[in-house]
Write a protein that holds these residues in place. Structure first.
Motif, PDB file in Angstrom:
ATOM      1  N   PRO A 197      24.341  -9.513 -37.212  1.00  0.00           N
ATOM      2  CA  PRO A 197      23.990  -8.184 -36.804  1.00  0.00           C
ATOM      3  C   PRO A 197      23.830  -8.375 -35.338  1.00  0.00           C
ATOM      4  O   PRO A 197      24.204  -7.534 -34.749  1.00  0.00           O
ATOM      5  CB  PRO A 197      22.541  -8.099 -37.430  1.00  0.00           C
ATOM      6  N   ASP A 198      23.306  -9.273 -34.545  1.00  0.00           N
ATOM      7  CA  ASP A 198      22.894  -9.273 -33.219  1.00  0.00           C
ATOM      8  C   ASP A 198      24.368  -9.205 -32.385  1.00  0.00           C
ATOM      9  O   ASP A 198      24.489  -8.586 -31.441  1.00  0.00           O
ATOM     10  CB  ASP A 198      22.123 -10.486 -32.723  1.00  0.00           C
ATOM     11  N   LEU A 199      25.258  -9.994 -32.981  1.00  0.00           N
ATOM     12  CA  LEU A 199      26.833  -9.913 -32.443  1.00  0.00           C
ATOM     13  C   LEU A 199      27.229  -8.572 -32.678  1.00  0.00           C
ATOM     14  O   LEU A 199      27.853  -7.954 -31.619  1.00  0.00           O
ATOM     15  CB  LEU A 199      27.839 -10.998 -33.119  1.00  0.00           C
TER      16      LEU A 199
ATOM     17  N   THR B  94      25.771  -5.754 -32.818  1.00  0.00           N
ATOM     18  CA  THR B  94      25.081  -4.870 -32.111  1.00  0.00           C
ATOM     19  C   THR B  94      25.662  -4.902 -30.708  1.00  0.00           C
ATOM     20  O   THR B  94      25.779  -3.755 -29.872  1.00  0.00           O
ATOM     21  CB  THR B  94      23.570  -5.125 -31.807  1.00  0.00           C
ATOM     22  N   ALA B  95      25.853  -6.046 -30.205  1.00  0.00           N
ATOM     23  CA  ALA B  95      26.297  -6.455 -28.832  1.00  0.00           C
ATOM     24  C   ALA B  95      27.829  -5.784 -28.673  1.00  0.00           C
ATOM     25  O   ALA B  95      27.938  -5.405 -27.683  1.00  0.00           O
ATOM     26  CB  ALA B  95      26.459  -8.052 -28.498  1.00  0.00           C
TER      27      ALA B  95
ATOM     28  N   SER C 227      27.998  -2.080 -28.400  1.00  0.00           N
ATOM     29  CA  SER C 227      26.957  -1.484 -26.999  1.00  0.00           C
ATOM     30  C   SER C 227      28.151  -1.130 -26.027  1.00  0.00           C
ATOM     31  O   SER C 227      27.847  -0.421 -25.067  1.00  0.00           O
ATOM     32  CB  SER C 227      26.352  -2.486 -26.595  1.00  0.00           C
TER      33      SER C 227
ATOM     34  N   ALA D  69      29.900  -9.020 -24.424  1.00  0.00           N
ATOM     35  CA  ALA D  69      29.356  -9.744 -25.696  1.00  0.00           C
ATOM     36  C   ALA D  69      29.570 -11.292 -25.729  1.00  0.00           C
ATOM     37  O   ALA D  69      29.321 -11.536 -26.865  1.00  0.00           O
ATOM     38  CB  ALA D  69      29.988  -9.057 -26.732  1.00  0.00           C
TER      39      ALA D  69
ATOM     40  N   ALA E 280      26.732 -13.350 -27.049  1.00  0.00           N
ATOM     41  CA  ALA E 280      26.393 -13.193 -28.451  1.00  0.00           C
ATOM     42  C   ALA E 280      27.405 -13.714 -29.205  1.00  0.00           C
ATOM     43  O   ALA E 280      27.217 -14.381 -30.459  1.00  0.00           O
ATOM     44  CB  ALA E 280      26.377 -11.881 -29.064  1.00  0.00           C
TER      45      ALA E 280
ATOM     46  N   ARG F 137      26.661 -17.575 -29.143  1.00  0.00           N
ATOM     47  CA  ARG F 137      25.702 -17.947 -30.270  1.00  0.00           C
ATOM     48  C   ARG F 137      26.282 -17.996 -31.891  1.00  0.00           C
ATOM     49  O   ARG F 137      25.992 -18.659 -32.435  1.00  0.00           O
ATOM     50  CB  ARG F 137      24.456 -16.923 -29.951  1.00  0.00           C
ATOM     51  N   ALA F 138      26.800 -16.684 -32.052  1.00  0.00           N
ATOM     52  CA  ALA F 138      27.506 -16.550 -33.544  1.00  0.00           C
ATOM     53  C   ALA F 138      28.442 -17.818 -33.769  1.00  0.00           C
ATOM     54  O   ALA F 138      28.510 -18.037 -35.033  1.00  0.00           O
ATOM     55  CB  ALA F 138      28.343 -15.255 -33.429  1.00  0.00           C
TER      56      ALA F 138
END
Length: 347
Positions: A15-17, A19-20, A23, A27, A30, A33-34
């Motif tokens: 989900p955080d990716l 969202t990034a 936006s 990104a 993110a 991290r993913a």
């Protein structure tokens, strides 16, 4: 050592990716991290080979041309059985060059992986669909295909040189071509183009190159499951690759497919059979996977077998039809079920 088992490629993004990406900003953090989290989770479920889950690819098909200026949006449309389509871009000018190469994704995954990393690349046959039917002024189709072959070779070779475990050509358009052109001439053209690239590699290099085929997997739908695999596989196995990955768990008659595969698999090539179905929301048990492998072993030599997922879990960046949790549960079932089968078969 047991039978080898490998993922195909994509995993739904966290989900955080998402969202990034939505936006509209940068990104990259993110995505990094993913990738790290995806590799870690693959390792945690026991996968002896991992991918980056295609966390940073816009899609498995169009990553080389993302951001390319000479593109229009009205290219070839791929129809799926549920009525939705995916549309490729259309090239508007030459010369054709990749803007991104797969080695970028490979190196990012290798930085965090503790086990070998395989890398998926798009087959040149898929990208040949970017050239418009009415041509491009001053840039012939033959010029385009020459440039495409050079770029596809670089995409593969760079990954081999960067120590990819295997480089996998995604060739989902193979079965689809028989739906669009039952005569098989489009498929023949696709195979000739792919071999034009594969012939540039040595036997030792081709032992680390594979080809994946499936009837599509997007939004829990396929584009060519109604096409008889028996029409594709004999020709598919003419590709000069050392490994083949075929969708099988979602097939209505896997024994029939395996019989055809056994009759045509090239000497020295290994066949990875799909034992988990990304389209089916139910997670297979390890015992079901075991039984699928044991059924395949009735047709195929053990030293030329392996297992895989049928397809990627989110090849067109469809991150909601299948949950991330379901994807990793299916990967775990594949790994554990393959181990059970290996024990039962004594390999």
């Amino acid at each position: 050592m047991g039978l080898p088992t490998e993922p195909i490629g994509s995993v739904p993004r966290p989900p955080d990716l998402l969202t990034a990406l939505s936006s509209g900003g940068d990104a990259s953090a993110a995505q990094e991290r993913a990738v790290a989290e995806t590799v870690r989770q693959m390792e945690e479920v026991g996968s002896p080979v991992v991918t980056d889950g295609e966390q940073s690819k816009p899609s498995f098909a169009t990553y080389p041309v993302a951001g390319l200026a000479a593109l229009a949006s009205d290219g070839v449309a791929i129809p799926f059985a549920d009525g939705h389509t995916r549309q490729l871009p259309r090239l508007t000018a030459g010369p054709f060059r990749y803007r991104h190469h797969a080695v970028e994704y490979l190196r990012a995954a290798q930085r965090v992986a503790r086990v070998p990393v395989k890398q998926a690349v798009i087959a040149p046959s898929a990208l040949s669909l970017l050239y418009p039917a009415d041509g491009i002024a001053g840039y012939s189709r033959e010029q385009f295909l020459g440039d495409l072959a050079d770029e596809a070779e670089k995409d593969i070779r760079d990954c081999l040189d960067a120590d990819a475990h295997v480089v996998q050509l995604d060739f989902t358009e193979g079965r689809l071509s028989l739906k669009l052109d039952p005569s098989g001439s489009v498929l023949d053209d696709f195979l000739a183009l792919n071999n034009r690239v594969l012939e540039r590699f040595s036997d030792a290099e081709r032992a680390r190159i594979g080809v994946h085929t499936c009837p599509g997997s997007d939004q829990d739908s396929t584009h060519s499951l109604d096409i008889d695999y028996a029409e594709l596989l004999p020709k598919l196995f003419r590709l000069k690759a050392g490994n083949f990955y075929i969708q099988l768990a979602g097939e209505p008659d896997p024994d029939r497919v395996l019989a055809v595969a056994a009759d045509h698999l090239p000497a020295g090539a290994r066949l990875f059979i799909g034992v988990t179905d990304p389209i089916d929301p139910r997670v297979e048990t390890a015992e079901e996977v075991r039984d699928r492998v044991l059924a395949a072993a009735r047709h195929l030599p053990l030293d030329r077998m392996g297992t895989c997922d049928d397809c990627g879990f989110s090849p067109f960046a469809d991150d909601t039809s299948t949950s991330r949790e379901t994807a990793f549960a299916k990967i775990r079932a594949r790994v554990e079920g393959t181990a059970l089968a290996s024990e039962a078969l004594g390999v």
